[in-house]
Scaffold this active site. Sequence first.
Site, PDB file in Angstrom:
ATOM      1  N   ARG A  61      -7.963  -4.439  -2.890  1.00 15.09           N
ATOM      2  CA  ARG A  61      -7.448  -3.340  -3.662  1.00 15.09           C
ATOM      3  C   ARG A  61      -8.294  -3.217  -4.857  1.00 15.09           C
ATOM      4  O   ARG A  61      -8.253  -3.695  -5.871  1.00 15.09           O
ATOM      5  CB  ARG A  61      -5.961  -3.502  -4.230  1.00 15.09           C
ATOM      6  CG  ARG A  61      -4.958  -3.841  -3.046  1.00 15.09           C
ATOM      7  CD  ARG A  61      -3.533  -4.180  -3.628  1.00 15.09           C
ATOM      8  NE  ARG A  61      -2.614  -4.658  -2.698  1.00 15.09           N
ATOM      9  CZ  ARG A  61      -2.252  -4.021  -1.764  1.00 15.09           C
ATOM     10  NH1 ARG A  61      -2.374  -2.912  -1.501  1.00 15.09           N
ATOM     11  NH2 ARG A  61      -1.515  -4.674  -0.802  1.00 15.09           N
ATOM     12  N   CYS A 101       0.874  -1.292   0.052  1.00 14.28           N
ATOM     13  CA  CYS A 101       0.099   0.026  -0.067  1.00 14.28           C
ATOM     14  C   CYS A 101       0.970   1.258   0.003  1.00 14.28           C
ATOM     15  O   CYS A 101       0.658   2.208  -0.537  1.00 14.28           O
ATOM     16  CB  CYS A 101      -1.019   0.131   1.205  1.00 14.28           C
ATOM     17  SG  CYS A 101      -2.044  -1.351   1.385  1.00 14.28           S
TER      18      CYS A 101
END
Length: 227
Positions: free
Chosen positions: A124, A48
């Site tokens: 995601r 991330c």
Amino acid sequence: MEGKMPLIGEKFPEMEVVTNLGNIKLPDDFKGKWFVLFSHPGDFTPVCTTEFFSFAKHHDDFKKLNTELIGLSVDSKISHIEWINWIKQNLKIDIKFPIIADPMGHVATKLGMIQAQSATQTVRAVFIVDDRSTIRAILYYPMETGRNISEILRLIKSLQMVDKYKIVTPANWPNNEIIGDNVLNPPPATQNDIEERTKKYKGYAWWLTYQDANKADVDEAKEITGE
């Protein structure tokens, strides 16, 4: 926030969200603009962090396409603030776009972003929403694989060209292996369309014709995607 997950072609659902930059009303606060809403599994995680660095690096490229960025995870607002401060101090880049704090998971659940393996973490996910608040694309990536930010830019550019010129774009555009940076014509709807296409455009068959793309659009696509 009960209800089914929104789909491509539907209006983005109205909601008010809490972010590190204040409350936002979606999609109302972005009328007349495109926006990318993307979720990530968690703050202070390796993949991330690399994604946020890349989104921030390409922030101006998104703005060139009249597109705003909005992050989201089930972390708290304080966690978001601490994380982006860490990124600024250690990776020397500013995260200037808002990040939704969704600790109860209400927004993520409404948008279908919660992982099957975990009742608390988001996948995601990427929602691309146009300037009329319509969802134009939805992407999902697994936890282990970071997103290709250039591909998201390419997709937005393609969709904006579709709207402007009523064309469709081939695989890997603007570097297609068959027709290069040219663009395709959509499938013909009538016999008259077939005859007109074969007279007016280059192609390999009546159902596979193409035309020159606007040079400025091609140049912009190559610039923002680093081609």
